[in-house]
Write a protein that holds these residues in place. Structure first.
Motif, PDB file in Angstrom:
ATOM      1  N   TRP A  53      10.770   5.047  -6.167  1.00  0.00           N
ATOM      2  CA  TRP A  53       9.307   5.062  -6.470  1.00  0.00           C
ATOM      3  C   TRP A  53       9.167   6.092  -7.397  1.00  0.00           C
ATOM      4  O   TRP A  53       8.263   5.688  -8.345  1.00  0.00           O
ATOM      5  CB  TRP A  53       8.307   5.590  -5.060  1.00  0.00           C
ATOM      6  CG  TRP A  53       7.997   4.376  -4.354  1.00  0.00           C
ATOM      7  CD1 TRP A  53       8.751   3.702  -3.490  1.00  0.00           C
ATOM      8  CD2 TRP A  53       6.726   3.890  -3.953  1.00  0.00           C
ATOM      9  NE1 TRP A  53       8.196   2.723  -2.960  1.00  0.00           N
ATOM     10  CE2 TRP A  53       6.947   2.930  -3.337  1.00  0.00           C
ATOM     11  CE3 TRP A  53       5.555   4.168  -4.619  1.00  0.00           C
ATOM     12  CZ2 TRP A  53       5.524   1.970  -3.114  1.00  0.00           C
ATOM     13  CZ3 TRP A  53       4.242   3.588  -4.502  1.00  0.00           C
ATOM     14  CH2 TRP A  53       4.423   2.277  -3.627  1.00  0.00           C
ATOM     15  N   THR A  68       1.097  -0.628  -8.675  1.00  0.00           N
ATOM     16  CA  THR A  68       1.217   0.663  -7.909  1.00  0.00           C
ATOM     17  C   THR A  68       0.570   0.177  -6.412  1.00  0.00           C
ATOM     18  O   THR A  68       0.938   0.456  -5.543  1.00  0.00           O
ATOM     19  CB  THR A  68       0.676   1.989  -8.444  1.00  0.00           C
ATOM     20  OG1 THR A  68       1.189   2.174  -9.556  1.00  0.00           O
ATOM     21  CG2 THR A  68       0.671   2.838  -7.548  1.00  0.00           C
ATOM     22  N   THR A 105       2.640  -2.395  -4.338  1.00  0.00           N
ATOM     23  CA  THR A 105       3.651  -1.904  -3.541  1.00  0.00           C
ATOM     24  C   THR A 105       3.195  -0.959  -2.367  1.00  0.00           C
ATOM     25  O   THR A 105       3.968  -1.101  -1.477  1.00  0.00           O
ATOM     26  CB  THR A 105       4.759  -1.266  -4.651  1.00  0.00           C
ATOM     27  OG1 THR A 105       4.064  -0.409  -5.374  1.00  0.00           O
ATOM     28  CG2 THR A 105       5.487  -2.254  -5.551  1.00  0.00           C
ATOM     29  N   SER A 106       2.051  -0.324  -2.745  1.00  0.00           N
ATOM     30  CA  SER A 106       1.585   0.416  -1.452  1.00  0.00           C
ATOM     31  C   SER A 106       1.121  -0.215  -0.581  1.00  0.00           C
ATOM     32  O   SER A 106       1.442   0.131   0.536  1.00  0.00           O
ATOM     33  CB  SER A 106       0.374   1.465  -2.141  1.00  0.00           C
ATOM     34  OG  SER A 106       0.941   2.070  -3.311  1.00  0.00           O
ATOM     35  N   ALA A 165       2.629  -0.321   3.236  1.00  0.00           N
ATOM     36  CA  ALA A 165       1.792   0.076   4.473  1.00  0.00           C
ATOM     37  C   ALA A 165       1.764  -0.835   5.556  1.00  0.00           C
ATOM     38  O   ALA A 165       1.715  -0.851   6.720  1.00  0.00           O
ATOM     39  CB  ALA A 165       0.326   0.122   3.959  1.00  0.00           C
TER      40      ALA A 165
END
Length: 355
Positions: free
Chosen positions: A34, A78, A81-82, A86
């Protein structure tokens, strides 16, 4: 192919490591990757910001569009992918729900979509190679930064390929259940034909519709990000092409047209899958109507009416939080909006040049 994608994404840190036997090392690997990917994005933003500070007025609009596209890709990648990280555990739960549903379908075996999924991944890889090749010859940035940056940019698309695969899995199960439904209500049937009682059919369709909604809910934000990113890329590329043509600038038309075409092709494949799945789901109501005409049993008629009414009152629609539906009308709206934007942009640009 699905398992391969799952573990590749797991390695990259986009899914939960709750089932990993080496959680600490997995999380450390994720963190390092990351940092590398986000750093490459920050590097590219700073690079193009500097380019915008030292550019002639003639090329100003073009460079602003490039900078805007870079920032947009970074933000979408961003956030995407977050969201995947999650929702990592929910991904495995969704696979478990498909397995649980398959146990209700009389041991039905469903075909593998490995070839189709590989085709979609090749399209994503083509976008990656196309953009990387262009920047290697036009941008003065180290190779490893460009490689990490463009790989980071296609993560949103590669994650969405799994959504397309899930839509195909839903379609295959609608085909299977519709076949069982048709055999169960047929007056003439051969021995060994898969059949179910009407009450079991109602439960099966309820479970399948619930499974479809689970897929929609899980990938809602992914779908929104892919559509938003694609629209932004279309706008920036079309703006760069239009401004470059009007002002007689030297822009890379091949790259801009190629990138735009591949993104549109990807969207076309996505909406084609959702459209075909919706058509297969609608066949349930047609089978139910035909059965209602021929059946005389009161109990069977009651269950058939429940199935048909559920289909008509709650049709299968692949929407995104009721903002828009993933169908051909979405593509038409995007193309029509871009064309309108180009017409207005040309008029404004010509008026500015005359001043």
């Amino acid at each position: 192919m699905s398992d391969v994608m799952c573990y590749v994404a797991k390695m990259l840190g986009f899914f939960s490591f709750a089932r990993s036997t080496r959680r600490a090392s997995s999380m450390l690997c994720s963190l390092i990757l990351w940092i590398c990917f986000v750093s490459s994005g920050v590097y590219m933003i700073v690079y193009y910001y500097g380019k915008n500070q030292n550019v002639s007025s003639k090329n100003s609009m073009y460079m602003k569009m490039v900078f805007f596209e870079v920032v947009s890709k970074f933000v979408v990648a961003t956030v995407g992918t977050s969201v995947s990280a999650a929702k990592g555990q929910a991904y495995f739960d969704l696979l478990g729900k498909f397995s649980a549903f398959d146990e209700l379908t009389l041991g039905e075996r469903f075909p593998s979509d490995g070839c189709v999924q590989t085709l979609y991944m090749l399209l994503v890889a083509s976008v990656f190679v196309h953009n990387l090749s262009w920047t290697l010859v036009s941008v003065d940035v180290p190779f490893y930064v460009l490689f990490a940056w463009h790989l980071y940019c296609v993560f949103t698309m590669s994650t969405f390929v799994q959504y397309v695969n899930y839509v195909r899995m839903v379609r295959e199960r609608f085909k299977s259940v519709n076949r069982i439904f048709k055999n169960s209500v047929a007056e003439n049937f051969s021995l060994g034909t898969e059949r179910m009682y009407p009450k079991e059919l109602v439960n099966l369709f309820v479970q399948l519709r619930g499974l479809t909604n689970e897929v929609k809910i899980y990938y809602t934000y992914h779908a929104m990000l892919v559509i938003v990113e694609s629209v932004l890329i279309l706008i920036t590329n079309v703006t760069a092409l239009t401004v470059g043509y009007i002002n007689g600038m030297q822009v890379d038309n091949v790259h801009l047209i190629g990138h735009t075409s591949m993104r549109l092709l990807f969207l076309f494949y996505v909406v084609r899958e959702t459209h075909n799945t919706k058509l297969e789901a609608n066949n349930t109501a047609l089978i139910g109507h035909e059965a209602l005409i021929t059946t005389s049993d009161i109990t069977t008629t009651k269950y058939l009416e429940v199935i048909v009414l559920n289909c008509w009152n709650h049709p299968i629609v692949f929407d995104v939080k009721d903002f828009f539906d993933l169908d051909y009308k979405l593509l038409q709206s995007i193309i029509a909006s871009v064309v309108t934007y180009v017409v207005v942009l040309v008029q404004i640009q010509l008026a500015v040049n005359e001043i």
